[in-house]
Write an enzyme that holds these catalytic residues in place. Structure first.
Site, PDB file in Angstrom:
ATOM      1  N   ARG A 220      43.103  57.273  26.993  1.00  0.00           N
ATOM      2  CA  ARG A 220      43.358  57.798  28.059  1.00  0.00           C
ATOM      3  C   ARG A 220      44.789  57.648  28.506  1.00  0.00           C
ATOM      4  NH1 ARG A 220      39.072  56.489  32.855  1.00  0.00           N
ATOM      5  NH2 ARG A 220      40.254  54.722  33.066  1.00  0.00           N
TER       6      ARG A 220
ATOM      7  N   ARG B 250      48.927  56.671  34.512  1.00  0.00           N
ATOM      8  CA  ARG B 250      48.071  55.231  35.082  1.00  0.00           C
ATOM      9  C   ARG B 250      48.706  54.219  34.057  1.00  0.00           C
ATOM     10  NH1 ARG B 250      42.000  55.203  36.312  1.00  0.00           N
ATOM     11  NH2 ARG B 250      42.288  53.108  36.614  1.00  0.00           N
TER      12      ARG B 250
ATOM     13  N   ARG C 196      40.699  43.961  33.015  1.00  0.00           N
ATOM     14  CA  ARG C 196      39.772  44.931  33.970  1.00  0.00           C
ATOM     15  C   ARG C 196      38.255  44.715  33.448  1.00  0.00           C
ATOM     16  NH1 ARG C 196      42.640  50.294  33.487  1.00  0.00           N
ATOM     17  NH2 ARG C 196      40.937  51.114  34.203  1.00  0.00           N
TER      18      ARG C 196
ATOM     19  N   ARG D  18      32.369  47.188  43.799  1.00  0.00           N
ATOM     20  CA  ARG D  18      32.604  46.324  42.440  1.00  0.00           C
ATOM     21  C   ARG D  18      32.329  45.037  42.695  1.00  0.00           C
ATOM     22  NH1 ARG D  18      36.626  50.484  40.906  1.00  0.00           N
ATOM     23  NH2 ARG D  18      37.288  49.856  38.716  1.00  0.00           N
TER      24      ARG D  18
ATOM     25  N   LYS E 116      32.655  57.591  34.252  1.00  0.00           N
ATOM     26  CA  LYS E 116      32.228  57.862  35.443  1.00  0.00           C
ATOM     27  C   LYS E 116      32.804  59.007  36.224  1.00  0.00           C
ATOM     28  CE  LYS E 116      32.970  53.502  37.265  1.00  0.00           C
ATOM     29  NZ  LYS E 116      33.492  52.883  36.215  1.00  0.00           N
TER      30      LYS E 116
HETATM   31  P1  AMP Z   1      39.431  52.841  38.778  1.00  0.00           P
HETATM   32  O1  AMP Z   1      40.265  54.089  39.023  1.00  0.00           O
HETATM   33  O2  AMP Z   1      38.019  52.949  39.461  1.00  0.00           O
HETATM   34  O3  AMP Z   1      39.393  52.451  37.312  1.00  0.00           O
HETATM   35  O4  AMP Z   1      40.100  51.755  39.648  1.00  0.00           O
HETATM   36  C1  AMP Z   1      41.464  51.138  39.271  1.00  0.00           C
HETATM   37  C2  AMP Z   1      41.852  50.051  39.960  1.00  0.00           C
HETATM   38  O5  AMP Z   1      41.690  50.084  41.475  1.00  0.00           O
HETATM   39  C3  AMP Z   1      40.816  48.711  39.929  1.00  0.00           C
HETATM   40  O6  AMP Z   1      41.321  48.109  38.582  1.00  0.00           O
HETATM   41  C4  AMP Z   1      41.175  48.022  41.216  1.00  0.00           C
HETATM   42  O7  AMP Z   1      42.357  47.414  40.880  1.00  0.00           O
HETATM   43  C5  AMP Z   1      41.116  49.060  42.199  1.00  0.00           C
HETATM   44  N1  AMP Z   1      39.867  49.430  42.819  1.00  0.00           N
HETATM   45  C6  AMP Z   1      39.169  50.610  42.724  1.00  0.00           C
HETATM   46  N2  AMP Z   1      38.155  50.326  43.204  1.00  0.00           N
HETATM   47  C7  AMP Z   1      37.822  49.287  43.810  1.00  0.00           C
HETATM   48  C8  AMP Z   1      36.800  48.479  44.487  1.00  0.00           C
HETATM   49  N3  AMP Z   1      35.791  49.112  44.661  1.00  0.00           N
HETATM   50  N4  AMP Z   1      37.000  47.001  44.700  1.00  0.00           N
HETATM   51  C9  AMP Z   1      38.123  46.589  44.382  1.00  0.00           C
HETATM   52  N5  AMP Z   1      39.281  47.177  43.708  1.00  0.00           N
HETATM   53  C10 AMP Z   1      39.121  48.436  43.493  1.00  0.00           C
END
Ligand code: AMP
Length: 192
Positions: free
Chosen positions: A128, A134, A146, A89, A14
């Site tokens: 990654r 991260r 996740r 989400r 994404k």
């Molecule tokens: P991402 O970078 O989108 O993979 O997000 C990394 C982490 O941030 C996720 O595993 C969640 O812990 C938190 N996170 C990001 N976006 C959301 C969201 N829309 N709702 C809840 N937690 C989020």
């Protein structure tokens, strides 16, 4: 105005595709994951709070997430449109997004899902993780959590927008260029 949700499991590409779509369609990119990571780096209270969930691979609570999204959207009132990456989400987040957009006389035009099988997802994220700082990308158990959270809490959002005739799927397996072109085809076929 064009408002797109780029949807799919963690590691489906994404972020990579969003960066290209921003240039192609002149959109503002909103990644809630990126917003939380910058809060963490800045050492804010919100960042510390979010980190408790992120480090376990769990979702940050809806109130916190919707709050940060709202602030970001309202700071871009002049945008030509948004590309949402990693948001919504949960179904309540999707409902809150629809409400926020309607307050701005806008709406979601399409949710585009990048379809990638689970095993490929886990391998991609771990790879990654080798090249990034991260911590949630480095531990297989957290990566699998996740993915499970995606299946149980996030995937119903596809149905939510499908009922409105706004959900589309493209294969997230292939070259970055090919996937980008498939997404553009979907966007260009929208009557916006
Ligand atoms: P991402 O970078 O989108 O993979 O997000 C990394 C982490 O941030 C996720 O595993 C969640 O812990 C938190 N996170 C990001 N976006 C959301 C969201 N829309 N709702 C809840 N937690 C989020």
């Amino acid at each position: 105005m064009l408002n797109i949700i780029l949807f799919g499991p963690p590691g489906s590409g994404k972020g990579t595709q969003a960066t290209r779509l921003v240039d192609a369609y002149n959109l503002v990119h909103i990644s809630t994951g990126d917003l939380f990571r910058s809060e963490m780096e800045a050492g804010t209270e919100l960042g510390l709070q979010a980190n408790q969930f992120m480090s376990r691979g769990e979702l940050v609570p809806d109130e916190v997430t919707i709050g940060i999204l709202r602030i970001k959207m309202l700071s871009h009132r002049d945008a030509h449109g948004f590309i949402f990456d990693g948001f919504p989400r949960t179904v309540p987040q999707a409902e809150a997004l629809d409400q926020l957009l309607s307050m701005m006389d806008q709406q979601i035009d399409a949710l585009i899902m990048l379809d990638v099988p689970e095993e490929e997802i886990v391998q991609r994220i771990l790879l990654r993780g080798q090249n990034s700082s991260r911590p949630d990308d480095n531990d297989e158990e957290i990566v699998r959590t996740r993915y499970q959270v995606y299946v149980s809490k996030t995937s119903p959002i596809f149905h939510y927008y499908d009922q409105k005739g706004k959900a589309f799927k493209v294969s997230g397996v292939g070259t970055i260029d090919d996937i980008f072109h498939s997404i553009c085809e979907e966007i260009d076929s929208l009557h916006v």
